[in-house]
Design a protein around this motif. Structure first.
Motif, mmCIF file in Angstrom:
data_model
loop_
_atom_site.group_PDB
_atom_site.id
_atom_site.type_symbol
_atom_site.label_atom_id
_atom_site.label_comp_id
_atom_site.label_asym_id
_atom_site.label_seq_id
_atom_site.Cartn_x
_atom_site.Cartn_y
_atom_site.Cartn_z
ATOM 1 N N MET A 1 0.666 -1.261 -0.272
ATOM 2 C CA MET A 1 0.008 0.163 0.185
ATOM 3 C C MET A 1 0.721 1.370 0.333
ATOM 4 O O MET A 1 1.680 1.343 0.424
ATOM 5 N N GLN A 2 0.707 1.734 -0.916
ATOM 6 C CA GLN A 2 1.546 3.304 -1.156
ATOM 7 C C GLN A 2 1.041 4.348 -1.065
ATOM 8 O O GLN A 2 -0.538 5.044 -1.185
ATOM 9 N N ALA A 3 1.161 5.545 -0.001
ATOM 10 C CA ALA A 3 0.392 6.795 -0.082
ATOM 11 C C ALA A 3 0.461 8.060 -1.012
ATOM 12 O O ALA A 3 1.936 7.747 -1.429
ATOM 13 N N GLU A 4 -0.540 8.375 -1.114
ATOM 14 C CA GLU A 4 -0.708 8.758 -2.358
ATOM 15 C C GLU A 4 -0.055 10.511 -1.695
ATOM 16 O O GLU A 4 -0.231 11.441 -2.118
ATOM 17 N N GLN A 5 -0.629 10.870 -0.015
ATOM 18 C CA GLN A 5 -0.801 12.764 0.113
ATOM 19 C C GLN A 5 0.463 11.977 0.871
ATOM 20 O O GLN A 5 1.056 11.726 1.849
ATOM 21 N N GLY A 6 0.693 13.498 1.792
ATOM 22 C CA GLY A 6 2.080 13.330 2.836
ATOM 23 C C GLY A 6 0.974 13.353 4.116
ATOM 24 O O GLY A 6 0.192 14.122 4.120
ATOM 25 N N GLY A 7 1.425 12.959 5.253
ATOM 26 C CA GLY A 7 0.997 13.868 6.474
ATOM 27 C C GLY A 7 1.506 12.755 7.659
ATOM 28 O O GLY A 7 2.703 11.910 7.280
ATOM 29 N N TRP A 8 0.950 12.775 8.248
ATOM 30 C CA TRP A 8 1.184 12.069 9.731
ATOM 31 C C TRP A 8 0.568 10.753 10.453
ATOM 32 O O TRP A 8 -0.625 11.254 10.095
ATOM 33 N N LEU A 9 1.142 9.824 10.417
ATOM 34 C CA LEU A 9 0.580 8.682 11.255
ATOM 35 C C LEU A 9 1.191 7.874 12.089
ATOM 36 O O LEU A 9 2.210 7.680 12.422
ATOM 37 N N SER A 10 -0.212 8.263 13.146
ATOM 38 C CA SER A 10 0.302 7.668 14.915
ATOM 39 C C SER A 10 1.049 6.481 14.814
ATOM 40 O O SER A 10 0.290 5.845 14.062
ATOM 41 N N ALA A 11 1.370 6.427 16.282
ATOM 42 C CA ALA A 11 1.592 5.097 16.163
ATOM 43 C C ALA A 11 0.710 3.970 16.510
ATOM 44 O O ALA A 11 -0.081 2.627 15.899
ATOM 45 N N GLN A 12 -0.859 4.798 16.915
ATOM 46 C CA GLN A 12 -2.175 4.016 17.456
ATOM 47 C C GLN A 12 -2.599 3.670 15.840
ATOM 48 O O GLN A 12 -3.561 2.346 15.714
ATOM 49 N N THR A 13 -2.947 4.260 14.927
ATOM 50 C CA THR A 13 -3.234 3.886 13.535
ATOM 51 C C THR A 13 -2.041 3.061 12.577
ATOM 52 O O THR A 13 -2.831 2.550 12.596
ATOM 53 N N ILE A 14 -0.888 3.090 13.063
ATOM 54 C CA ILE A 14 -0.033 2.112 12.725
ATOM 55 C C ILE A 14 -0.443 0.141 12.969
ATOM 56 O O ILE A 14 -1.038 -0.583 12.771
ATOM 57 N N GLU A 15 -1.030 1.027 14.070
ATOM 58 C CA GLU A 15 -1.013 -0.923 15.156
ATOM 59 C C GLU A 15 -3.020 -1.287 14.636
ATOM 60 O O GLU A 15 -2.245 -2.073 14.360
ATOM 61 N N ALA A 16 -3.421 -0.199 14.559
ATOM 62 C CA ALA A 16 -4.729 -0.356 14.817
ATOM 63 C C ALA A 16 -4.689 -1.186 12.212
ATOM 64 O O ALA A 16 -5.563 -2.008 12.172
#
Length: 102
Positions: A1-16
């Motif tokens: 899966m590849q990001a098309e936008q920039g931003g921040w990804l929180s640790a909770q989101t990565i774990e979810a």
């Protein structure tokens, strides 16, 4: 899966996203997480006067640039990978797309 936008990804989101993918593939394939949360996001409590320092870390985040690979799947079919990554895409705060290695 590849990001098309920039931003921040929180640790909770990565774990979810990891939990959602692991529940779907159920040990058939392997999930690779290609981002790591290494930026601490701090905040000062409300109604605090100026000059008391930076503040405590509130959460950890991974800095995402456009084109960054977030997750990889191996050992599953293409149809199963599309369904699994579609579940992951709903959890992400940035727009993502599925790419296939040739």
């Amino acid at each position: 899966m590849q990001a098309e936008q920039g931003g921040w990804l929180s640790a909770q989101t990565i774990e979810a996203g990891r939990i959602a993918a692991q529940q779907y593939i159920r040990g058939e394939g392997k999930l690779y997480i290609r981002v790591f949360p290494q930026k601490s996001v701090t905040s000062i409590p409300l109604e605090t006067r100026m000059g008391k320092g930076k503040g405590e870390p509130e959460y950890w985040a991974a800095v995402i640039k456009p084109g960054t690979i977030l997750y990889e799947l191996s050992g599953v079919g293409e149809a199963a990978a599309k369904l699994c990554l579609a579940r992951l895409a709903h959890k992400m705060p940035v727009r993502v797309r599925m790419v296939k290695r040739t």
